[in-house]
Design a protein around this motif. Structure first.
Motif, PDB file in Angstrom:
ATOM      1  N   VAL A  34       0.841  -1.197   0.000  1.00 42.53           N
ATOM      2  CA  VAL A  34       0.000   0.000   0.000  1.00 42.53           C
ATOM      3  C   VAL A  34       0.879   1.251   0.000  1.00 42.53           C
ATOM      4  N   ARG A  37       2.151   1.987  -3.308  1.00 40.19           N
ATOM      5  CA  ARG A  37       1.077   2.129  -4.296  1.00 40.19           C
ATOM      6  C   ARG A  37       1.163   1.040  -5.355  1.00 40.19           C
ATOM      7  N   THR A  39      -0.859  -1.647  -5.444  1.00 41.11           N
ATOM      8  CA  THR A  39      -2.040  -2.496  -5.277  1.00 41.11           C
ATOM      9  C   THR A  39      -2.367  -3.260  -6.554  1.00 41.11           C
ATOM     10  N   PHE A  40      -2.165  -2.605  -7.691  1.00 46.04           N
ATOM     11  CA  PHE A  40      -2.475  -3.277  -8.963  1.00 46.04           C
ATOM     12  C   PHE A  40      -1.548  -4.477  -9.157  1.00 46.04           C
ATOM     13  N   VAL A 208      -4.804  -5.720   1.099  1.00 46.29           N
ATOM     14  CA  VAL A 208      -5.021  -4.282   0.951  1.00 46.29           C
ATOM     15  C   VAL A 208      -5.833  -3.672   2.095  1.00 46.29           C
ATOM     16  N   ALA A 286       0.487   9.339  -6.260  1.00 45.67           N
ATOM     17  CA  ALA A 286      -0.917   9.425  -6.616  1.00 45.67           C
ATOM     18  C   ALA A 286      -1.197  10.628  -7.497  1.00 45.67           C
TER      19      ALA A 286
END
Lengths: 288, 284
Positions: A34, A37, A39-40, A208, A286
């Motif tokens: 997390v 970043r 997560t995908f 997640v 982000a």
């Protein structure tokens, strides 16, 4: 004591032990996932276990080998390719991840088709069979889980540094790229183990939800990882208990409790009006 | 020589089957809208959103099955609602990765719930419907269903073409586009709605689990081959439609390969080929 009734069934004891191990490993791994970043990528590694298992069954070898081989393999592809493109942008990386994921799932479908296996087997691979865990699986899970945790502990401090500020970490001489690939492979192995229990589709929830909740609550790494692990374990136990007393599957309860905790944490933070104190590689990544 | 004639005859006989004709009709519309929408999804770095929407499609379809209503109601209802919802929640209509991940982890949990309700619902024959939601059943489409799919696909393409120019502007440089008066937030929300329609539409062909491949691979290959938007959009659409056609033909030739596998395999090969091309041949 309520738990006494449940724990008199050996399959529930196995489910609790396996669930706890998975939740601990996912809580720690997921916290870094997390933070980075990814997560995908994490989700993709999780579903890649499915063709691995289906392929192993087709070849007549242990499904566990298939899980680990495919998850670690996909981690290497994603990790290696992400850094080599001339413009290693998020766009390129996510296109690659998406393609790897779809191709892996298509392969899984092909393997299941070739095997002429029954359809319950397919849903088992995808959605897990929390309540059919054997002692041997628990032992294997413990072995690989603790291996992954030790490895994560060894690289944890440097990984944190490289995640929060890759440029400065690189300038300070840290092997940022090797750390990134190493983390993905570790994540792949951890996920491969977990999805034998939770199924390819649900391991992602444990990766997640608790860590995301933890990062809403605190930005301090050690405490955050601890909260992520505790939440994961709590959610898993509660989910197993709820599923035991109702006709619906544990996966549903575990994701729902996890999501509930996340929503509560976000709402509570909103009310407190505090800004996110999550380490802010996040904010940068982000961006637009 | 004779082999070539056999192949031509084979192609003709392939199209003489009504189910293959239906598959080509539906596949063309679906491929075209995946290629077009996919180009922008990749450009905007929203593939994870597409991934999430594909799982929402799964949950929506399973919910419709569990409730005993038309599958497409659940599919389109869920994906459009969640697509627009993610647009509304996210900063400048792009939801944060972790928020998306959290929502869709829960969505999958709901999917499991609906699956178990449906499976124990006693309607009998029913692993199959669940599997066709997961992996598609393009060869099982009726003539009506396939023309509907083609029309919906054409509608999505038209909508994207209509907003292509401002959407491109907003995707490439959000701040400048906003300053120039482009309604970026509205565009972002509308775009995610269209991605939702595409996801629902594609689920019927290659299934909820594989639709990401048709969104990602042709578009990523196109981005790799050219940086010029007009060309890229055309290439992406052509590659997606080509993948569907080639995949269908491949599965016809080798029946042990499920069509959804062949389609994704062709799309992935195109992606790998595009990656492997030496930099000089690219129009960078």
């Amino acid at each position: 004591m309520i738990a006494g009734g449940i724990l008199s069934y050996p399959f529930m004891v196995n489910a609790f032990e396996a669930g706890t191990i998975v939740a601990v490993v996912c809580g720690a791994m997921g916290w870094f996932m997390v933070l980075r970043r990814q997560t995908f990528a994490g989700h993709t590694l999780a579903v890649v276990g499915f063709p691995g298992a289906a392929g192993a069954i087709l070849l007549g070898i242990s499904a566990g080998i298939g899980y680990v081989a495919f998850c670690a393999g996909a981690a290497l592809i994603i990790g290696a390719a992400a850094g080599t493109a001339e413009s290693p942008s998020y766009q390129d990386e996510s296109a690659l991840i998406g393609t790897v994921q779809a191709m892996a799932l298509a392969l899984g479908f092909l393997f299941v088709g070739l095997y002429h296996g029954n359809l319950t087997g397919l849903t088992g691979l995808l959605f897990g069979s929390f309540l059919g865990i054997t002692r041997g699986q628990v032992a294997a899970l413990l072995l690989i889980g603790s291996g992954a945790m030790i490895a994560l502990g060894l690289i944890g401090r440097r990984l944190l540094y490289a995640s929060v500020d890759p440029d400065v970490a690189g300038a300070a001489g840290l092997p940022v790229r090797a750390l990134a690939i190493g983390f993905l492979v570790l994540l792949g192995i951890a996920v491969a183990e977990a999805c034998q229990i939770t199924g390819s589709l649900l391991v992602f929830a444990l990766l997640v939800l608790p860590p995301a909740t933890a990062q809403v609550i605190t930005g301090r790494p050690a405490i955050g990882i601890g909260i992520g692990i505790l939440l994961g374990v709590a959610v898993t136990w509660a989910g197993l208990v709820a599923a035991f007393y109702s006709p619906y599957p544990p996966g549903f309860y575990i994701t729902t409790f996890g999501f509930g905790a996340y929503v509560v944490a976000r709402v509570a933070r909103g009310i407190n009006g505090r800004r996110s104190r999550a380490p802010t590689a996040a904010a940068a990544a982000a961006g637009p | 020589m004779t082999a070539a004639i056999d192949h031509v005859a084979g192609l003709a006989s392939m199209l003489s089957h009504p189910f293959m004709r239906n598959a080509f009709v539906a596949g063309t519309g679906i491929g075209a809208c995946c290629g077009l929408v996919g180009y922008f999804v990749v450009l905007r770095g929203q593939l994870f959103t597409g991934d999430a929407l594909s799982h929402v499609a799964l949950t929506g379809a399973l919910a419709a099955l569990a409730a005993g209503v038309d599958l497409r109601l659940g599919l389109f209802g869920a994906t459009i609602a969640v697509g627009v919802g993610m647009g509304l929640l996210g900063r400048s209509a792009r939801a944060d990765d972790v928020v998306i991940g959290s929502v869709f982890a829960w969505m999958m949990g709901l999917g499991v719930l609906f699956l178990s309700i449906y499976a124990t619902g006693g309607s009998g024959a029913n692993g199959t419907a669940g599997v066709s939601v997961l992996f598609g059943s393009i060869l099982g489409l009726s003539a009506t269903a396939s023309w509907t799919a083609a029309l919906v696909g054409a509608g999505v393409c038209l909508a994207i073409v209509a907003v292509a120019r401002p959407l491109l502007f907003a995707s490439v440089d959000e701040a400048v586009a906003a300053a120039a008066g482009v309604p970026i937030r509205l565009l972002g929300i509308a775009f995610l709605g269209l991605v939702g329609v595409t996801a629902a539409e594609t689920t019927e062909a290659v299934g909820a689990l594989l639709l990401l491949g048709l969104l990602a691979a042709p578009a990523a290959a196109a981005h790799r081959l050219t940086t010029r938007p007009g060309r890229g959009i055309a290439v992406s659409t052509a590659l997606a439609v080509g993948s569907v056609w080639a995949g269908l033909a491949l599965s016809y030739a080798a029946p042990s390969l499920p069509p959804s596998f062949s389609i994704i395999a062709v799309a992935t090969s195109l992606f790998v080929l595009a990656q492997a091309l030496p930099a000089k041949t690219r129009a960078f």
